[in-house]
Design a protein around this motif. Sequence first.
Motif: not given
Lengths: 321, 321
Positions: B118-123
Amino acid sequence: MLDVKSEVAKRAEVVNEAISNYLPIKSPEGLYKATRHLINAGGKRLRPVLVLISTEALGKDWTKILPAAVAIETIHNFTLIHDDIMDRDEYRRGVSTVHKLFGEPTAILAGDTLFAEAFEILTKCEVEAKNLVKAVELLSKVCVNICEGQYLDMSFEEEKFVNEQDYIEMVKKKTAVLIAASTSLPAILFGESEKIINALWNFGLYCGIGFQIQDDVLDLVGKEKIGKDWGSDIVEGKKTLIVINAFEKGVELEIFGKGEASKEEIEKAVKKLEECGAIDYAKNKAKEYVEKAKKELDTLKDSKSKELLKAISDYLISRDY
Amino acid sequence: MLDVKSEVAKRAEVVNEAISNYLPIKSPEGLYKATRHLINAGGKRLRPVLVLISTEALGKDWTKILPAAVAIETIHNFTLIHDDIMDRDEYRRGVSTVHKLFGEPTAILAGDTLFAEAFEILTKCEVEAKNLVKAVELLSKVCVNICEGQYLDMSFEEEKFVNEQDYIEMVKKKTAVLIAASTSLPAILFGESEKIINALWNFGLYCGIGFQIQDDVLDLVGKEKIGKDWGSDIVEGKKTLIVINAFEKGVELEIFGKGEASKEEIEKAVKKLEECGAIDYAKNKAKEYVEKAKKELDTLKDSKSKELLKAISDYLISRDY
């Protein structure tokens, strides 16, 4: 000559103070006590200390990125809590594991909470926003890798044949990438060149692989010093580099994966592993990785901190606990 | 008159396509199949659709922040996987839960993997870095809140007295903050004023509270439509707003927390809850929260999308599944 232990200990104190600042016990207390249990039980703080020393080696000010050091230790502790549930381990760092003490549901939540807090803390670094975004990207990718590594480690138990390449791949993901993140995050946060970032990443990655191989060796030759049961890897059927190498040499271990064994049986198995050269093989591999790691540092300017990084990498494979 | 269902469905298709792009099945397959199991089983995609519509209501281009929509749905699914382990639930969205199908260790890892992804995608959002950092900060704080909310929910089972305020606090953290993140992240990512960000946060937060109260009502009046067993909240001893209100009125429920009950006993209990007015009380509370939510939107310019946000909030408390 650098005194590695005291240099590490000095910085570990800074890290510990930052940990108490960034990870206070809040409400609901029941959750936060579980969340802080393992992190407060100690640990060498190797990863956050590497963040600080890598920053020094770049000639930068680590007070600006202390939150990144705490974030890395927080991630490390989150993985330990969840791994202990999966592996059904009852003790770590001389204390009961979180799920043993607080129950599994709370332990799952404690790990999740630390995971989320790590990213929140990371955003507190006082650096340019674009570098911070890159740091979030790297750390999240590293966390995905850690999950894959733990999955591979678990699935090795069911696989009959695991070769050296599979093992290295697993160790790289499960252990080495977080150490690589520790050594390279400062370069990312301070906007260093790709060349410097890659050198520090590779340094940490190779150190991490060497570190894990040494850990496997210590399970067999370190006896009780390491704080877990001597020879437990063999009894539990863990496919470490030593065992993989011994199997390739045709050695048979009767107690492998049997779940329990007497002291004599373990002694006999360890002797076999020694005699076939598998333990020396692993020791040499660890050394090779550390030599490869140190070479990566040629890219960095000479400094006392660079020497300290090298000394730590040597220490990783010479430690006896 | 806006057709809420078709407007949501239209955008859910966009979200689903983005999900397949951003969350492919990779190696190790065993892990990723578990990771994608629940997300591929469907769901209304309410949260990511709210990300898109909130972006439209700001007059912005959601193609730039589609990754944020996927990240929110990914976080949602991570929490479902771990909650199902903690709550020992066996079915969700008409399929077996992840731990039931893949075992608990893999389910823990599947949740962790989604969390990291999720955090990787958010970036990947194409916005200014400083806004992206704020988004990471918000989303990580929201995840901490979700863990606290789940902890409170679990601990309510052991507490004899839970009042309405405790319940609202729990629901706010467990359910509402992720909906608030969905509606306010676009404003953060596009660098809107604090006033706009707060209005959209509050809109989502109040909607989320109303949504959860309605969910509790549906457990009692929605019968089989909701896909879980009718009256299961009473039998399991869940301290919902309805039960809290009934207890405050001195109503006694013999089957509360008994673990099992006949259809007749459940009918009797539901009738008591109806007669004492507790179900109507909850329905009205849900309505109040949604009215409060809609008021927050006064801060936004009028648009078709703003009307759609209002229509969705009404729909949340009128839905019957």
